[in-house]
Motif scaffolding. Structure first.
Motif, PDB file in Angstrom:
ATOM      1  N   GLU A 182       0.817  -1.077   0.089  1.00  0.00           N
ATOM      2  CA  GLU A 182       0.141  -0.020  -0.065  1.00  0.00           C
ATOM      3  C   GLU A 182       0.966   1.206  -0.052  1.00  0.00           C
ATOM      4  O   GLU A 182       0.614   2.310  -0.445  1.00  0.00           O
ATOM      5  N   GLU A 183       1.905   1.513   0.756  1.00  0.00           N
ATOM      6  CA  GLU A 183       2.828   2.645   0.923  1.00  0.00           C
ATOM      7  C   GLU A 183       3.237   2.820  -0.552  1.00  0.00           C
ATOM      8  O   GLU A 183       3.492   4.087  -0.900  1.00  0.00           O
ATOM      9  N   THR A 184       3.830   1.931  -1.403  1.00  0.00           N
ATOM     10  CA  THR A 184       4.286   2.025  -2.873  1.00  0.00           C
ATOM     11  C   THR A 184       2.995   2.452  -3.603  1.00  0.00           C
ATOM     12  O   THR A 184       3.415   3.369  -4.277  1.00  0.00           O
ATOM     13  N   ALA A 185       2.064   1.851  -3.536  1.00  0.00           N
ATOM     14  CA  ALA A 185       0.769   2.680  -4.300  1.00  0.00           C
ATOM     15  C   ALA A 185       0.442   3.796  -4.047  1.00  0.00           C
ATOM     16  O   ALA A 185       0.052   4.572  -4.910  1.00  0.00           O
ATOM     17  N   HIS A 186       0.614   4.210  -2.880  1.00  0.00           N
ATOM     18  CA  HIS A 186       0.427   5.821  -2.240  1.00  0.00           C
ATOM     19  C   HIS A 186       1.156   6.581  -3.077  1.00  0.00           C
ATOM     20  O   HIS A 186       0.945   7.577  -3.126  1.00  0.00           O
ATOM     21  N   ASN A 187       2.498   6.226  -3.098  1.00  0.00           N
ATOM     22  CA  ASN A 187       3.522   7.130  -3.742  1.00  0.00           C
ATOM     23  C   ASN A 187       3.692   6.830  -5.357  1.00  0.00           C
ATOM     24  O   ASN A 187       4.574   7.202  -6.278  1.00  0.00           O
ATOM     25  N   THR A 188       2.867   6.050  -5.983  1.00  0.00           N
ATOM     26  CA  THR A 188       2.636   5.757  -7.391  1.00  0.00           C
ATOM     27  C   THR A 188       1.713   6.628  -8.235  1.00  0.00           C
ATOM     28  O   THR A 188       0.425   6.580  -7.699  1.00  0.00           O
ATOM     29  N   TYR A 189       2.130   7.356  -9.271  1.00  0.00           N
ATOM     30  CA  TYR A 189       1.252   8.205 -10.013  1.00  0.00           C
ATOM     31  C   TYR A 189       1.314   7.615 -11.207  1.00  0.00           C
ATOM     32  O   TYR A 189       2.189   7.373 -12.006  1.00  0.00           O
ATOM     33  N   TRP A 190       0.067   7.265 -11.756  1.00  0.00           N
ATOM     34  CA  TRP A 190      -0.054   6.827 -13.171  1.00  0.00           C
ATOM     35  C   TRP A 190      -1.538   7.128 -13.868  1.00  0.00           C
ATOM     36  O   TRP A 190      -2.602   6.493 -13.720  1.00  0.00           O
ATOM     37  N   ARG A 191      -1.592   8.213 -14.634  1.00  0.00           N
ATOM     38  CA  ARG A 191      -2.952   8.520 -15.363  1.00  0.00           C
ATOM     39  C   ARG A 191      -2.996   7.657 -16.412  1.00  0.00           C
ATOM     40  O   ARG A 191      -2.187   7.830 -17.477  1.00  0.00           O
TER      41      ARG A 191
END
Length: 272
Positions: free
Chosen positions: A122-131
């Protein structure tokens, strides 16, 4: 990219509107990679259908591809009166590519975040940006409209010649007789032509970007509405209704971008 637990709807939307950027923010990696992948997917799909095409009874896939090709070719034939050897495939590429990119808006908003959470936490997902919608990025739409603009200049010079194109910039739309009158109208004519030429790619890009960006925001607002158990079921109903309506927008915007591109090229190809 999952919904933020404590930031509320505003932070949730801001998170989903942020691009995955490289080169000091000058390159949107998510838009570039998604658009490239979808373009390759379109090429592979049509290439595989052409490779397996038969003269007899076509398969459903072949019949669909042939229907799309005939539809696009018919639109080009009605607008562009020169050779369609290049223009028809170009229009087909625009239509299918823009449609594929627009269709990414129908994917679940938190799909990428869920996949990253399952793989990296979840921590990695929180800092992952992908439009996931390239056409909701003005970089993508302006890049495509710039290509159309360059082709418009090319066909103008091809049809009228270098001198004819330059002369038209200073002598149209206001025509005059006499050296003095022509000289007086040269700068106004040039200014009007520059505005006309530049307004075409700008309007072409902004129309597609505005519609897809607006649709993306509506999906985000609906996702925020469905964030609690109290509003979950109304949110799901609103999301389904908007997705069904958005299919029309996706198709229509791809069609408009293709037709306007062909219209601009046809106008440039016509010699005065």
């Amino acid at each position: 990219m999952a919904a933020e637990s404590g930031g509320g709807l505003t932070e949730y939307i801001q998170h989903h509107l942020k691009h995955n950027m490289v080169a000091d923010g000058t390159v949107h990696l998510d838009s570039w990679a998604t658009a490239l992948g979808l373009g390759l997917l379109f090429c592979f799909w049509f290439w595989s259908m052409a490779r397996k095409a038969t003269a007899g009874v076509p398969s459903k896939g072949q019949a669909f591809v042939e229907m799309v090709i005939e539809f696009v070719d018919g639109q080009v034939k009605d607008v562009f009166h020169g050779s369609r050897t290049f223009i028809a495939p170009f229009a087909l590429t625009i239509f299918m590519w823009v449609f594929f990119m627009n269709a990414m808006d129908l994917l679940p908003l938190d799909l990428i975040g869920l996949l990253v959470t399952l793989i990296a936490g979840e921590e990695t997902a929180h800092n992952t940006y992908w439009r996931i919608v390239p056409t909701a990025d003005p970089n993508t739409t302006f890049a495509m409209s710039t290509v159309v603009f360059i082709m418009t200049i090319f066909y103008s010079i091809k049809a009228k010649g270098g001198w004819g194109f330059t002369k038209e910039l200073f002598t149209a739309p206001f025509h005059a007789h006499g050296v003095g009158a022509k000289a007086a109208l040269a700068l106004p004519n040039f200014a009007l032509n520059v505005v006309e030429y530049l307004s075409k790619p700008v309007s072409l890009a902004m129309r597609l970007f505005g519609n897809m960006y607006g649709g993306e925001l509506v999906f985000m607002l609906i996702a925020g509405l469905a964030a609690s158990w109290v509003t979950f079921f109304p949110g799901v109903l609103f999301n389904a209704a908007w997705a069904i309506f958005h299919i029309l927008i996706i198709l229509l915007q791809a069609f408009i971008f293709m037709v306007l591109s062909v219209v601009y090229l046809a106008m440039a190809h016509e010699a005065h």
